[in-house]
Design a protein around this motif. Structure first.
Motif, PDB file in Angstrom:
ATOM      1  N   SER A 362     -41.868 -16.163 -13.797  1.00 37.79           N
ATOM      2  CA  SER A 362     -43.066 -16.928 -14.152  1.00 37.79           C
ATOM      3  C   SER A 362     -43.886 -17.175 -12.892  1.00 37.79           C
ATOM      4  N   PHE A 363     -45.076 -17.691 -13.097  1.00 38.39           N
ATOM      5  CA  PHE A 363     -45.927 -18.012 -11.943  1.00 38.39           C
ATOM      6  C   PHE A 363     -45.248 -19.042 -11.046  1.00 38.39           C
ATOM      7  N   LEU A 364     -44.637 -20.074 -11.683  1.00 40.10           N
ATOM      8  CA  LEU A 364     -43.966 -21.106 -10.899  1.00 40.10           C
ATOM      9  C   LEU A 364     -42.779 -20.527 -10.137  1.00 40.10           C
ATOM     10  N   GLY A 365     -42.004 -19.654 -10.797  1.00 34.07           N
ATOM     11  CA  GLY A 365     -40.882 -19.032 -10.121  1.00 34.07           C
ATOM     12  C   GLY A 365     -41.319 -18.209  -8.924  1.00 34.07           C
ATOM     13  N   GLU A 366     -42.392 -17.429  -9.103  1.00 29.64           N
ATOM     14  CA  GLU A 366     -42.898 -16.615  -7.999  1.00 29.64           C
ATOM     15  C   GLU A 366     -43.397 -17.505  -6.862  1.00 29.64           C
ATOM     16  N   MET A 367     -44.056 -18.622  -7.206  1.00 30.58           N
ATOM     17  CA  MET A 367     -44.556 -19.536  -6.180  1.00 30.58           C
ATOM     18  C   MET A 367     -43.409 -20.134  -5.372  1.00 30.58           C
ATOM     19  N   LEU A 368     -42.337 -20.525  -6.044  1.00 28.84           N
ATOM     20  CA  LEU A 368     -41.201 -21.126  -5.344  1.00 28.84           C
ATOM     21  C   LEU A 368     -40.472 -20.098  -4.492  1.00 28.84           C
ATOM     22  N   ARG A 369     -40.390 -18.859  -4.970  1.00 25.75           N
ATOM     23  CA  ARG A 369     -39.754 -17.814  -4.157  1.00 25.75           C
ATOM     24  C   ARG A 369     -40.571 -17.565  -2.882  1.00 25.75           C
ATOM     25  N   LEU A 370     -41.887 -17.543  -3.030  1.00 23.43           N
ATOM     26  CA  LEU A 370     -42.748 -17.332  -1.874  1.00 23.43           C
ATOM     27  C   LEU A 370     -42.635 -18.502  -0.896  1.00 23.43           C
ATOM     28  N   ALA A 371     -42.572 -19.723  -1.422  1.00 27.87           N
ATOM     29  CA  ALA A 371     -42.410 -20.893  -0.559  1.00 27.87           C
ATOM     30  C   ALA A 371     -41.082 -20.839   0.182  1.00 27.87           C
ATOM     31  N   GLY A 372     -40.038 -20.374  -0.505  1.00 29.54           N
ATOM     32  CA  GLY A 372     -38.736 -20.242   0.145  1.00 29.54           C
ATOM     33  C   GLY A 372     -38.762 -19.243   1.282  1.00 29.54           C
ATOM     34  N   LYS A 373     -39.484 -18.138   1.098  1.00 28.87           N
ATOM     35  CA  LYS A 373     -39.624 -17.162   2.175  1.00 28.87           C
ATOM     36  C   LYS A 373     -40.362 -17.770   3.366  1.00 28.87           C
ATOM     37  N   GLY A 374     -41.361 -18.595   3.056  1.00 30.20           N
ATOM     38  CA  GLY A 374     -42.112 -19.245   4.129  1.00 30.20           C
ATOM     39  C   GLY A 374     -41.255 -20.194   4.942  1.00 30.20           C
ATOM     40  N   GLU A 375     -40.288 -20.841   4.301  1.00 29.28           N
ATOM     41  CA  GLU A 375     -39.393 -21.746   5.022  1.00 29.28           C
ATOM     42  C   GLU A 375     -38.397 -20.984   5.887  1.00 29.28           C
ATOM     43  N   GLN A 376     -38.109 -19.739   5.510  1.00 32.30           N
ATOM     44  CA  GLN A 376     -37.132 -18.949   6.252  1.00 32.30           C
ATOM     45  C   GLN A 376     -37.758 -18.099   7.347  1.00 32.30           C
ATOM     46  N   SER A 377     -39.032 -17.793   7.225  1.00 33.82           N
ATOM     47  CA  SER A 377     -39.682 -16.876   8.162  1.00 33.82           C
ATOM     48  C   SER A 377     -40.956 -17.491   8.714  1.00 33.82           C
ATOM     49  N   GLN A 378     -41.037 -17.592  10.040  1.00 39.64           N
ATOM     50  CA  GLN A 378     -42.242 -18.135  10.657  1.00 39.64           C
ATOM     51  C   GLN A 378     -43.445 -17.234  10.391  1.00 39.64           C
ATOM     52  N   ALA A 379     -43.225 -15.925  10.364  1.00 42.67           N
ATOM     53  CA  ALA A 379     -44.337 -14.998  10.122  1.00 42.67           C
ATOM     54  C   ALA A 379     -44.916 -15.196   8.729  1.00 42.67           C
ATOM     55  N   VAL A 380     -44.041 -15.353   7.732  1.00 39.73           N
ATOM     56  CA  VAL A 380     -44.514 -15.582   6.361  1.00 39.73           C
ATOM     57  C   VAL A 380     -45.231 -16.928   6.271  1.00 39.73           C
ATOM     58  N   LEU A 381     -44.671 -17.941   6.940  1.00 41.82           N
ATOM     59  CA  LEU A 381     -45.297 -19.269   6.944  1.00 41.82           C
ATOM     60  C   LEU A 381     -46.710 -19.188   7.515  1.00 41.82           C
ATOM     61  N   GLU A 382     -46.863 -18.526   8.667  1.00 44.93           N
ATOM     62  CA  GLU A 382     -48.176 -18.420   9.293  1.00 44.93           C
ATOM     63  C   GLU A 382     -49.156 -17.677   8.384  1.00 44.93           C
ATOM     64  N   GLU A 383     -48.663 -16.630   7.712  1.00 45.75           N
ATOM     65  CA  GLU A 383     -49.531 -15.865   6.812  1.00 45.75           C
ATOM     66  C   GLU A 383     -49.999 -16.728   5.639  1.00 45.75           C
ATOM     67  N   LEU A 384     -49.089 -17.500   5.060  1.00 50.94           N
ATOM     68  CA  LEU A 384     -49.437 -18.369   3.942  1.00 50.94           C
ATOM     69  C   LEU A 384     -50.446 -19.442   4.362  1.00 50.94           C
ATOM     70  N   VAL A 385     -50.175 -20.076   5.501  1.00 49.69           N
ATOM     71  CA  VAL A 385     -51.062 -21.138   5.977  1.00 49.69           C
ATOM     72  C   VAL A 385     -52.438 -20.573   6.323  1.00 49.69           C
ATOM     73  N   ASP A 386     -52.467 -19.444   7.028  1.00 51.07           N
ATOM     74  CA  ASP A 386     -53.747 -18.844   7.404  1.00 51.07           C
ATOM     75  C   ASP A 386     -54.566 -18.491   6.178  1.00 51.07           C
ATOM     76  N   SER A 387     -53.908 -17.934   5.162  1.00 53.01           N
ATOM     77  CA  SER A 387     -54.610 -17.558   3.940  1.00 53.01           C
ATOM     78  C   SER A 387     -55.150 -18.777   3.206  1.00 53.01           C
ATOM     79  N   ALA A 388     -54.340 -19.830   3.111  1.00 49.02           N
ATOM     80  CA  ALA A 388     -54.746 -21.025   2.374  1.00 49.02           C
ATOM     81  C   ALA A 388     -55.870 -21.787   3.072  1.00 49.02           C
TER      82      ALA A 388
END
Length: 457
Positions: A362-388
């Motif tokens: 679901s959309f919520l499931g995908e969002m939580l999986r992406l958030a989990g990746k952001g917590e594990q990877s600084q590169a993913v976190l920076e990409e998410l923050v920069d995009s938002a």
């Protein structure tokens, strides 16, 4: 080498403003404003009691932006008191009290050495008991409020001296993003200059960056916001005959700032939550019965109480009641043991099966999986923050502030966004809205995004 003892302090910020001060009751506001002076008095008392041979102060004695005559006069009184006990003082000016700022025109007392801003100056420190030379103290002040070059490279220890060499520097070592990058340098720069002790100022968090030679931030002497928690004070340093320095931290703060976490997990209703907060207040009072405390509570965890907190009114009502009780203490002059609740940072959530949601297609499931990746990877976190935050980057000031945000704060934004998504998408009652930011100004740098709000000063 002749053994001796000295006191290292920095960032006194006498009579400077406290974050959120304007909205406090008069009795509390007055006591907080006096706390920097109380810490200065304790500094003088500590120097006298420990029988130090001299004191070094590494910048930011007061804030020129506030132009407090009282702060300058009280500092002069402290210097004179140290002089009456034969204690010499060596000091530099930092970015908040540069040499070109407005100040009293009177020359410093004879026992006080104020280093200039052209190049590092040198002075001899003597032992109080017999006047024998024990150390060479070097330092450089800020000529203006912004010094962006690496001034540590101007320091040079002269060969041939058997005395202990102390360098006073007000600057940002290794690029601490929480503070302006004035006089930036690295630990390697300092170690390579050949000094026996680096007496640093500018960073308000106490830390020993290197053991031999000691590279030391004593922190500020009095916390001024929720960003400056824990004991504040100075170091008393004993140098033995072999030139080894032993550091002893001495608490000076009159008001202690805290951030305490309270989990709502297992709390059945609003009454249990309120009682948990009240017990936490009393615990702080018992821990520090002799001084005033200021606390922000982080409300965390998942449970039915989240719904109460998300509805407007519950947290504000308890905050008002807690503050009312402490105002009565202040009006009776009972500041020892007073615990002022500055506010609540709300980081709670609904009682849900997060693991099940993460597995959902679901959309919520995908969002939580992406958030989990952001917590594990600084590169993913920076990409998410920069995009938002891309739409905000057009504003130069916002761009500067966002670029300096530490990783922990960005993680907090990510977690808050994920929590808000759960709240909005996982079945919150139709009559309950997701909680917006509440109440206070956020000049202390606290997080205030939706789903994580602070209330108070």
């Amino acid at each position: 080498m002749i053994p001796f003892r000295f006191l290292h302090a920095a960032d006194l910020h006498l009579d400077s403003r406290f974050a959120g001060l304007a909205q406090l009751p008069q009795a509390i506001r007055s006591y907080l404003r006096e706390s920097t002076f109380a810490a200065l008095e304790r500094l003088v008392g500590a120097a006298i009691e420990a029988q130090v041979d001299f004191v070094v102060i590494s910048g930011d004695v007061y804030d020129i932006s506030d132009a407090s005559l009282q702060g300058q006069l009280r500092f002069q009184e402290a210097l004179l008191e140290l002089g009456r006990h034969g204690i010499a003082v060596f000091l530099i000016h930092g970015n908040h009290d540069p040499l070109d700022g407005p100040r009293l025109s009177a020359a410093p007392p004879e026992h006080v050495t104020v280093f200039g801003g052209g190049e590092p100056g040198q002075a001899i420190a003597r032992r109080r008991s017999d006047g024998r030379e024990v150390a060479v103290v070097s330092g450089i002040s800020y000529p203006t409020a912004q010094v962006t070059e690496n001034t540590s490279l101007q320091f040079s220890r002269k060969p041939g001296s058997g005395l202990f060499h102390i360098a006073l520097l007000h600057g940002n070592v290794d690029g601490d993003l929480q503070h302006e990058t004035y006089s930036p340098c690295s630990r390697k720069d300092l170690i390579g200059r050949g000094y026996d002790y680096w007496a640093l100022g500018h960073i308000h968090k106490r830390s020993i960056l290197h053991e031999q030679p000691p590279i030391v931030y004593p922190g500020n002497i009095q916390g001024r916001s929720v960003k400056e928690t824990g004991p504040k004070g100075c170091y008393i340093v004993d140098v033995n005959a072999e030139g080894q320095a032993a550091l002893h931290f001495h608490e000076l703060d009159a008001v202690r700032w805290h951030v305490r976490e309270i989990s709502i997990k297992g709390l059945a209703d609003e009454a249990q939550w309120a009682r948990a907060v009240e017990l936490a207040v009393e615990e702080i009072r018992d821990e520090l019965p002799g001084q005033m405390s200021v606390v922000r509570f982080r409300l965390t965890g998942r449970g039915p109480v989240h719904k109460v907190l998300a509805e407007k009114g519950a947290a504000e009502d308890l905050l008002a009641e807690l503050q009312r009780r402490e105002v009565l203490r202040a009006e009776r002059n009972e500041y020892a043991g007073l615990v002022w609740t500055e506010g609540f940072a709300l980081e709670t959530g609904l009682a849900i099966d997060r693991e099940r949601l993460v597995q959902e297609d679901s959309f919520l499931g995908e969002m939580l999986r992406l958030a989990g990746k952001g917590e594990q990877s600084q590169a993913v976190l920076e990409e998410l923050v920069d995009s938002a935050l891309r739409p905000l980057m057009e504003n130069r000031e916002l761009r500067r502030l966002l670029a300096s945000a530490p990783q922990e704060e960005k993680l907090s934004w990510l977690r808050s966004a994920a929590e808000l998504g759960i709240t909005l998408l996982a079945g919150m009652d139709e009559n309950t809205e997701a909680m917006p930011p509440i109440g206070s100004d956020n000049r202390d740098g606290g997080n205030s995004g939706q789903g994580q709000s602070s209330m108070g000063m």
